[in-house]
Design a protein around this motif. Sequence first.
Motif, PDB file in Angstrom:
ATOM      1  N   UNK A 118       0.871  -1.168   0.000  1.00 42.24           N
ATOM      2  CA  UNK A 118       0.000   0.000   0.000  1.00 42.24           C
ATOM      3  C   UNK A 118       0.909   1.219   0.000  1.00 42.24           C
TER       4      UNK A 118
ATOM      5  N   UNK B 276       1.229   5.589  -0.095  1.00 43.48           N
ATOM      6  CA  UNK B 276       0.565   6.836   0.280  1.00 43.48           C
ATOM      7  C   UNK B 276       1.465   8.012  -0.079  1.00 43.48           C
TER       8      UNK B 276
ATOM      9  N   UNK C  40       1.899  11.803   1.623  1.00 46.30           N
ATOM     10  CA  UNK C  40       1.545  12.734   2.686  1.00 46.30           C
ATOM     11  C   UNK C  40       2.213  14.080   2.403  1.00 46.30           C
TER      12      UNK C  40
ATOM     13  N   UNK D 268      -4.026   7.634  -1.357  1.00 47.28           N
ATOM     14  CA  UNK D 268      -3.495   6.311  -1.060  1.00 47.28           C
ATOM     15  C   UNK D 268      -3.815   5.344  -2.194  1.00 47.28           C
TER      16      UNK D 268
ATOM     17  N   UNK E  68      -4.244   1.249  -2.765  1.00 48.59           N
ATOM     18  CA  UNK E  68      -4.368  -0.017  -2.030  1.00 48.59           C
ATOM     19  C   UNK E  68      -4.837  -1.125  -2.962  1.00 48.59           C
TER      20      UNK E  68
ATOM     21  N   UNK F 168       5.993  13.510   1.385  1.00 52.72           N
ATOM     22  CA  UNK F 168       6.571  12.211   1.699  1.00 52.72           C
ATOM     23  C   UNK F 168       5.803  11.110   0.970  1.00 52.72           C
TER      24      UNK F 168
ATOM     25  N   UNK G 125       3.502   0.976   3.279  1.00 54.56           N
ATOM     26  CA  UNK G 125       3.193   0.308   4.539  1.00 54.56           C
ATOM     27  C   UNK G 125       3.496  -1.173   4.437  1.00 54.56           C
ATOM     28  N   UNK G 126       3.903  -1.693   5.595  1.00 57.71           N
ATOM     29  CA  UNK G 126       4.183  -3.119   5.678  1.00 57.71           C
ATOM     30  C   UNK G 126       3.330  -3.735   6.750  1.00 57.71           C
TER      31      UNK G 126
ATOM     32  N   UNK H 290       1.669  -4.506  10.354  1.00 60.34           N
ATOM     33  CA  UNK H 290       1.158  -3.702  11.466  1.00 60.34           C
ATOM     34  C   UNK H 290       1.045  -2.237  11.086  1.00 60.34           C
ATOM     35  N   UNK H 291       0.780  -1.994   9.812  1.00 61.12           N
ATOM     36  CA  UNK H 291       0.672  -0.651   9.240  1.00 61.12           C
ATOM     37  C   UNK H 291       1.867   0.228   9.561  1.00 61.12           C
ATOM     38  N   UNK H 292       3.049  -0.373   9.762  1.00 62.85           N
ATOM     39  CA  UNK H 292       4.246   0.442   9.962  1.00 62.85           C
ATOM     40  C   UNK H 292       4.606   1.116   8.656  1.00 62.85           C
ATOM     41  N   UNK H 293       4.966   2.373   8.749  1.00 57.55           N
ATOM     42  CA  UNK H 293       5.243   3.179   7.570  1.00 57.55           C
ATOM     43  C   UNK H 293       6.728   3.154   7.229  1.00 57.55           C
TER      44      UNK H 293
ATOM     45  N   UNK I 271       9.076   5.456   5.125  1.00 62.83           N
ATOM     46  CA  UNK I 271       9.066   6.782   4.526  1.00 62.83           C
ATOM     47  C   UNK I 271      10.163   6.936   3.493  1.00 62.83           C
ATOM     48  N   UNK I 272       9.862   7.682   2.439  1.00 66.04           N
ATOM     49  CA  UNK I 272      10.920   8.235   1.625  1.00 66.04           C
ATOM     50  C   UNK I 272      11.557   9.401   2.378  1.00 66.04           C
TER      51      UNK I 272
ATOM     52  N   UNK J 244      -4.317  -2.022  12.788  1.00 68.39           N
ATOM     53  CA  UNK J 244      -2.921  -2.250  12.384  1.00 68.39           C
ATOM     54  C   UNK J 244      -2.946  -3.044  11.092  1.00 68.39           C
ATOM     55  N   UNK J 245      -3.291  -2.368  10.043  1.00 68.40           N
ATOM     56  CA  UNK J 245      -3.554  -2.972   8.743  1.00 68.40           C
ATOM     57  C   UNK J 245      -2.845  -2.114   7.713  1.00 68.40           C
TER      58      UNK J 245
END
Lengths: 112, 114
Positions: free
Chosen positions: A32, A34, A36, A49, A51, A90, A94-95, A97-100, A102-103, B97-98
């Motif tokens: 996914x 995005x 920002x 976004x 997806x 930016x 996302x990977x 656990x929705x951890x971002x 960033x560029x 958390x998706x």
Amino acid sequence: AQSVTQLDSHVSVSEGTPVLLRCNYSSSYSPSLFWYVQHPNKGLQLLLKYTSAATLVKGINGFEAEFKKSETSFHLTKPSAHMSDAAEYFCVATGTASKLTFGTGTRLQVTL
Amino acid sequence: DAMVIQNPRYQVTQFGKPVTLSCSQTLNHNVMYWYQQKSSQAPKLLFHYYDKDFNNEADTPDNFQSRRPNTSFCFLDIRSPGLGDAAMYLCATSREADSNQPQHFGDGTRLSIL
């Protein structure tokens, strides 16, 4: 592992001319993605976004981005820049656990 | 209307003096995040809560702690701030958390260390 590369640290355009902010990603799966925007002393605001639905994504304030899997790109465009578009942008993936991821950001300058 | 609210917007503290930054949300999101952002850099994730479950990033210094007493509030505690901790601290939330869920950011707290 995934990574995001923003190809330009600074972009300067004249008001009323098109904007192109470039982003490439690397991921072992379909991420996914995005965009920002961050204005000075502000938090990050979601522009748009992707997806895995439509590859051309429309966002707020006239921005859009196109997901191109063959080029692993997700460039941000706007037909006509406005002074209020001057900000830091930016590209984010996302990977788990929705951890971002960033560029490094692109600072957009808009001149008269 | 602000949905992720950070207080204060600017905080000044002394070297070594504990400081607490506050974040509240009206979105009823399950996940809350704290990021550190230094000048001209991307935000760096410090930790996040999924509901009451705390998840620390491996490289977050022990000097940084967090509390989430309820769904709406989350605090960042810096036990002994050093000069290198001067930064913008951003709070964010997401519904789940998706990987498809965007994060919603507050306007940040800019921390200065004297």
